[in-house]
Design a protein around this motif. Structure first.
Motif, PDB file in Angstrom:
ATOM      1  N   UNK A 111      31.526  60.378 104.058  1.00 37.90           N
ATOM      2  CA  UNK A 111      30.719  60.550 104.884  1.00 37.90           C
ATOM      3  C   UNK A 111      29.554  61.505 104.328  1.00 37.90           C
ATOM      4  N   UNK A 112      29.675  61.997 103.308  1.00 35.25           N
ATOM      5  CA  UNK A 112      28.429  63.040 102.832  1.00 35.25           C
ATOM      6  C   UNK A 112      28.854  63.236 101.340  1.00 35.25           C
ATOM      7  N   UNK A 141      24.818  73.118 100.825  1.00 38.81           N
ATOM      8  CA  UNK A 141      24.662  72.015  99.921  1.00 38.81           C
ATOM      9  C   UNK A 141      25.250  70.719 100.225  1.00 38.81           C
ATOM     10  N   UNK A 142      25.597  70.485 101.396  1.00 40.14           N
ATOM     11  CA  UNK A 142      25.885  69.126 101.704  1.00 40.14           C
ATOM     12  C   UNK A 142      25.173  68.282 102.307  1.00 40.14           C
ATOM     13  N   UNK A 163      32.180  63.967  96.487  1.00 40.06           N
ATOM     14  CA  UNK A 163      32.356  63.412  97.858  1.00 40.06           C
ATOM     15  C   UNK A 163      32.941  63.941  98.948  1.00 40.06           C
ATOM     16  N   UNK A 164      32.520  63.826 100.136  1.00 41.63           N
ATOM     17  CA  UNK A 164      33.124  64.665 101.255  1.00 41.63           C
ATOM     18  C   UNK A 164      33.706  63.590 101.961  1.00 41.63           C
ATOM     19  N   UNK A 165      34.988  63.605 102.556  1.00 44.94           N
ATOM     20  CA  UNK A 165      35.871  62.606 103.146  1.00 44.94           C
ATOM     21  C   UNK A 165      35.969  62.805 104.695  1.00 44.94           C
ATOM     22  N   UNK A 166      35.916  61.773 105.284  1.00 45.31           N
ATOM     23  CA  UNK A 166      36.261  62.280 106.870  1.00 45.31           C
ATOM     24  C   UNK A 166      37.168  62.922 107.170  1.00 45.31           C
ATOM     25  N   UNK A 169      34.785  68.170 107.277  1.00 39.66           N
ATOM     26  CA  UNK A 169      33.750  68.647 107.906  1.00 39.66           C
ATOM     27  C   UNK A 169      34.000  69.038 109.520  1.00 39.66           C
ATOM     28  N   UNK A 170      33.723  69.972 110.008  1.00 38.77           N
ATOM     29  CA  UNK A 170      33.643  70.298 111.365  1.00 38.77           C
ATOM     30  C   UNK A 170      32.620  69.595 112.178  1.00 38.77           C
ATOM     31  N   UNK A 171      31.570  69.318 111.467  1.00 44.61           N
ATOM     32  CA  UNK A 171      30.569  68.414 112.089  1.00 44.61           C
ATOM     33  C   UNK A 171      29.991  67.277 110.987  1.00 44.61           C
TER      34      UNK A 171
END
Length: 230
Positions: A111-112, A141-142, A163-166, A169-171
């Motif tokens: 997602x990010x 930094x995201x 990579x940031x996976x689903x 993140x809180x939002x």
């Protein structure tokens, strides 16, 4: 001398070669010029260049023409090597990011991306802001996948993405807060660090409200990351 051109000595040093005879130039003025040269040398992060240029200064001090000619030759060769190395390192980073974006960009579970500083990051610059400011309400930094600043951000940039996976993140809904997020981060920095990112005049303009940080930040770009690979 071929694809990589042979580079002359830098302007701050080249101008000083004209007064290479300290006895003919005058003690006080000569010392003032050498102090100016030393200030420029202290700013260098490349040890090879710093050492080569320092040898030129020593040769000037010696008043020996042959020694000076040898030192200038070594310095110009080292400068050429430095430029070649800079191109290679920067393009290696660019190619790596192309592969990263081609791999993770289309991934639906990603997602990010998080901007990560290199472990060899030598001094404060725009990359510190990219890695530590909350510009989209997702965290420091995201970035949304389509809003990541261009990497490499500057020559020698070795930053990378994570990579940031689903679910991490809180939002997961980005909000454009580039102006406010950047300003909040900059306000927490020391004056020298602010000047390293904005420049001396740029910091004054931002502080007085004459300009926004995105207008003056060194190496800041509105261009976002897109892989060159299909």
């Amino acid at each position: 001398g071929g694809i990589i051109p042979r580079h002359a000595s830098p302007l701050f040093l080249d101008n000083r070669l004209r007064v290479a005879n300290p006895r003919a130039y005058g003690g006080a003025a000569y010392k003032a010029i050498i102090r100016d040269v030393q200030r420029n040398l202290d700013k260098l992060t490349s040890q090879g260049l710093k050492s080569a240029y320092a040898q030129v200064v020593k040769a000037i001090d010696s008043g020996n023409t042959d020694k000076l000619n040898r030192a200038v030759y070594v310095a110009t060769q080292e400068r050429t090597r430095y430029f070649a190395e800079r191109i290679a390192r920067t393009e290696l980073a660019r190619a790596y990011q192309d592969g990263f974006m081609a791999r993770w960009g289309p991934d639906e579970d990603t997602v990010a991306f998080r901007w990560k500083l290199s472990g060899n990051h030598p001094r404060v610059d725009i990359c510190d802001l990219y890695a530590n400011a909350d510009l989209y309400g997702l965290g420091r930094g995201i970035y949304p996948k389509d809003k990541v600043p261009l990497i490499p951000a500057h020559p020698h940039c070795m930053c990378r993405l994570q990579p940031i996976i689903t679910g991490q993140l809180d939002n997961e809904t980005p909000v454009d807060r580039i102006t406010d997020g950047g300003r909040e981060y900059l306000e927490d920095l020391s004056v020298p660090d602010q000047e390293a990112i904005l420049g001396v005049k740029g910091r004054e303009q931002v502080k007085s409200g004459q300009a926004g940080w995105t207008d003056v930040a060194r190496s800041y770009s509105r261009v976002t990351m897109v892989s060159r690979l299909s």
